[in-house]
Design an enzyme around this catalytic site. Structure first.
Site, mmCIF file in Angstrom:
data_model
loop_
_atom_site.group_PDB
_atom_site.id
_atom_site.type_symbol
_atom_site.label_atom_id
_atom_site.label_comp_id
_atom_site.label_asym_id
_atom_site.label_seq_id
_atom_site.Cartn_x
_atom_site.Cartn_y
_atom_site.Cartn_z
ATOM 1 N N ASN A 134 -68.996 79.877 8.036
ATOM 2 C CA ASN A 134 -70.286 79.311 7.568
ATOM 3 C C ASN A 134 -69.758 77.652 7.543
ATOM 4 O O ASN A 134 -70.441 76.523 6.977
ATOM 5 C CB ASN A 134 -70.637 79.468 6.353
ATOM 6 N N ILE A 138 -71.708 80.839 -1.626
ATOM 7 C CA ILE A 138 -72.870 80.299 -1.242
ATOM 8 C C ILE A 138 -73.090 80.257 0.323
ATOM 9 O O ILE A 138 -73.424 79.694 1.028
ATOM 10 C CB ILE A 138 -72.738 78.703 -1.593
ATOM 11 N N THR A 139 -71.890 81.402 0.730
ATOM 12 C CA THR A 139 -71.989 81.434 2.364
ATOM 13 C C THR A 139 -73.297 82.307 2.614
ATOM 14 O O THR A 139 -73.531 83.113 1.593
ATOM 15 C CB THR A 139 -70.841 82.190 2.915
ATOM 16 N N CYS A 140 -73.823 82.393 3.773
ATOM 17 C CA CYS A 140 -74.818 83.129 4.138
ATOM 18 C C CYS A 140 -74.442 84.704 4.554
ATOM 19 O O CYS A 140 -74.696 85.029 5.769
ATOM 20 C CB CYS A 140 -75.589 82.418 5.577
ATOM 21 N N ASP A 141 -73.332 85.262 3.822
ATOM 22 C CA ASP A 141 -72.814 86.325 4.224
ATOM 23 C C ASP A 141 -73.081 87.299 3.030
ATOM 24 O O ASP A 141 -72.323 86.941 2.044
ATOM 25 C CB ASP A 141 -71.277 86.328 4.412
#
Ligand SMILES: *Cc1c(COP(=O)(O)O)cnc(C)c1O
EC number: 4.1.1.19
Length: 635
Positions: free
Chosen positions: A549, A498-501
């Site tokens: 994050n 769920i990280t924005c990576d």
């Protein structure tokens, strides 16, 4: 289809027994099962029972589950295997191992290891000043060793000498000549006799990820020239009797037993020659490196090993004995610094799948309409067109899709027309994929349909926090649903976090004896919590994570086996994960100030009449609750 699937097929697919080291298997009920205590293989725990109890206590996933019995078992197995080999070989020295805490510095882990290791005088190893401070406080056994590696300053050395005052067997391993220059006057000043170890830079070139830990350009250790200079220096200071230990470490996760044999031969030969020169060495420390079969292939891949613990231990004991006998020197006490092998199995991360990203997952009404563009009509002709050869059908679909994109850019196709085309395109691909005969030859492009059509399962976790090595060095970790293994997994998928990576994904899975980019998992059912376990995370992964994050440390659940308890286990302790507040504070935010600012903004809107007063209070409370809450998704 369903009835032809058994837990044996699940075992074949996920390889649980192959990487499970006797601890993990699949139970008759299709749940992951573990036998955490090697002495009592009949005491088994159902992973799903543990997770259900965690959820019943209101604990949110993701969580780290620590099975303390596995930790104790690993300590016992290593020590007893050495003891057995020493007895069998008529070896005259003892085995006196240490646990390198850099592998997992969690206090509970270190405490458990010390406790389980007490009967064997199992000690600790430190590689930095804070680690040294921890081991001083936790290894109080005067008969156990404390090995001190890593680069040292005066404070580090002073602490080590304090340890000698406390009657501890603290061995300062010299990594650089300059450390000796610092140590000699300090020891004189403090009037302490140090125990000195010498770390040798090895000539053997190890293989794998940590190959650079040995050889001429290694970061650590002394060359033969430096060792001889140190010996001269110690002699001239009348301190040669302080040189007690010879150390080497050729790298972690050694996958090939032949490199280990070579290193043992080189190290034992060096030991023997130094003893013959009059250096009164008592210990030979073979470092860490005992590998883990993460992928279950028993091979020399980076994530496996081609040997057993028994074989490793026998090679060390018999290898050292043979050279010492030939050189006519006493057998040294053997020290090893196995870290990974002690801790990897004992912990796992359990998390829930919170969503699915599927190319075929969302559909638009594709029915024909008057005046629709010819491209849309053309694509529709390919839907359900099983009579067309798969490759031809695929080529046409791909070409219509490409034309549609051009047409959209020119303003010719409308948004609903694009949505129709897209829906049909993926339907056609899924249809082609279904129709392929798996056993016969298919064109390259069609073979890739599997990857194109694979879903992405959204896992409530951050790989940067919980599985750093999967991202950094391509480490393979076993990933298996903890239940429903008696049900045929129908969805091919990979897991993303769920990280924005975009790097926040897991791209290596065990599928049989192969490593795949995606694996079959079960269909997600509405209202059902699909829980997946990531196993063998107890070494390095548990402690190396970062806060990318601002996802914080996971809640930890400590589990002990107990055959009088329901389910043969009890949860001894729950350590809450890092709250949003704590993570933000680490980044220098003042969360009181933040809450005050948000409250002021709300109050302003209340005064203006845009928010009702009671509602304003609820908003303020909600913001504060979120600060105190978990950094992960609440499901
Ligand atoms: C990292 C390290 C270890 C532990 O190695 P494992 O492969 O985890 O057993 C042991 N000794 C030294 C000097 C190390 O740097």
């Amino acid at each position: 289809m369903q009835s032809s699937w058994s837990i044996d097929d699940a075992e074949e697919l996920y390889g649980v027994k192959r990487w499970g080291a006797g601890y993990f298997s699949i139970g008759e009920n299709g749940n992951i099962q573990l036998a955490p205590n090697h002495r009592y293989p009949d005491v088994t725990i159902d992973m799903k029972d543990v997770v259900d109890e965690i959820l019943a206590e209101g604990i949110q996933l993701p969580a780290v589950i620590r099975f303390h019995d596995i930790l104790r078992s690993q300590v016992e197995i290593l020590n007893e295997t050495f003891q057995q080999a020493i007895d069998n070989a008529d070896y005259n020295g003892k085995y006196i191992g240490v646990f390198p805490i850099k592998v997992n510095q969690m206090r509970e882990v270190v405490e458990e290891i010390i406790d389980a290791g007490e009967p064997y005088n199992y000690g600790l190893e430190a590689g930095s000043k804070p680690e040294l401070m921890a081991v001083m406080a936790y290894n109080e056994n005067p008969n156990a060793l404390t090995i001190l590696n890593g680069y040292k300053d005066e404070d580090y050395l002073t602490l080590a000498l304090l340890g000698r005052h406390l009657q501890r067997k603290m061995i300062i391993v010299i990594e650089k000549y300059s450390e000796l220059e610092m140590l000699i006057p300090l020891a004189r000043k403090l009037n302490v006799e140090p125990m000195i170890g010498l770390r040798s830079k090895m000539m053997v070139k190890s293989a794998g990820k940590w190959a650079s830990s040995s050889g001429d350009r290694a970061k650590f250790g002394l060359s033969i020239t430096e060792i001889l200079n140190i010996i001269e220096r110690l002699k001239s200071e009348d301190m040669l009797h302080c040189a007690k230990l010879l150390h080497f470490h050729i790298g972690s996760q050694l996958s090939d037993i032949r490199k280990i044999k070579e290193a043992v031969t080189e190290g034992a030969r060096l030991y023997a020659k130094l003893v013959q020169m009059g250096v009164p060495l008592e210990y030979l420390d073979i470092g860490g490196g005992l590998g883990i079969d993460y992928d279950g292939t028993s091979s020399t891949t980076d994530s496996s090993r081609n040997y057993s613990t028994e074989e490793y231990v026998a090679d060390v004991v018999y290898g050292v004995k043979q050279i010492c006998d030939l050189e006519e020197v006493p057998h040294p006490n053997l020290v090893s610094e196995s870290g990974r092998a002690i801790t990897a199995h004992h912990s796992c991360v359990v998390t829930n799948i919170v969503g699915e990203i599927s190319p075929t997952g969302t559909q638009f009404d594709i029915s024909a309409e008057d005046g629709e563009h010819i491209l849309v009509a053309n694509m529709r002709e390919l839907v359900n067109a099983e009579e067309i050869h798969p490759q031809e059908r695929y080529n046409d679909a791909a070409s219509f899709k490409a034309s549609a994109y051009e047409a959209f850019k020119l303003g010719i196709l409308s948004l609903p027309e694009m949505a129709k085309l897209d829906t049909m395109y993926w339907q056609i691909l899924a249809d082609i994929h279904q129709s392929l005969d798996r056993d016969s030859f298919v064109f390259q492009e069609l073979a890739e349909l599997e990857d194109m059509l694979a879903s992405q399962y959204l896992a409530n976790m951050s790989i940067f926090q919980s599985a750093a090595d999967t991202w950094a060095i391509g480490q393979v970790l076993p990933i298996v649903p903890i239940s429903r293994l008696n049900e045929k997994p129908q969805v091919r998928c990979s897991m993303v976090d769920i990280t924005c990576d975009s790097d926040g994904k897991l791209s290596k899975y065990i599928e049989g004896t192969e490593i795949s980019e995606n694996i079959p998992m079960h269909t997600l059912k509405k209202g059902d919590n699909y829980v997946v376990g990531m196993f063998l995370t107890g070494a390095y992964q548990d402690v190396m994570g970062d806060m990318h994050n601002l996802f914080g440390r996971l809640t930890e659940v400590h589990v002990y086996a107990h055959d009088d308890e329901p389910g043969d286990f009890y949860i001894e302790e729950v350590v809450p994960g890092t709250s949003a507040e704590k993570v933000l504070t680490t980044m220098q935010y003042n969360t009181d100030y933040m809450a005050k600012v948000v409250k002021k903004s709300i109050d302003r809107q209340v005064r203006k009449g845009n928010i009702a007063p009671r509602e304003g209070v609820r908003w303020t409370d909600f913001y504060e609750q979120c600060l105190a809450g978990s950094t992960y998704l609440k499901v």
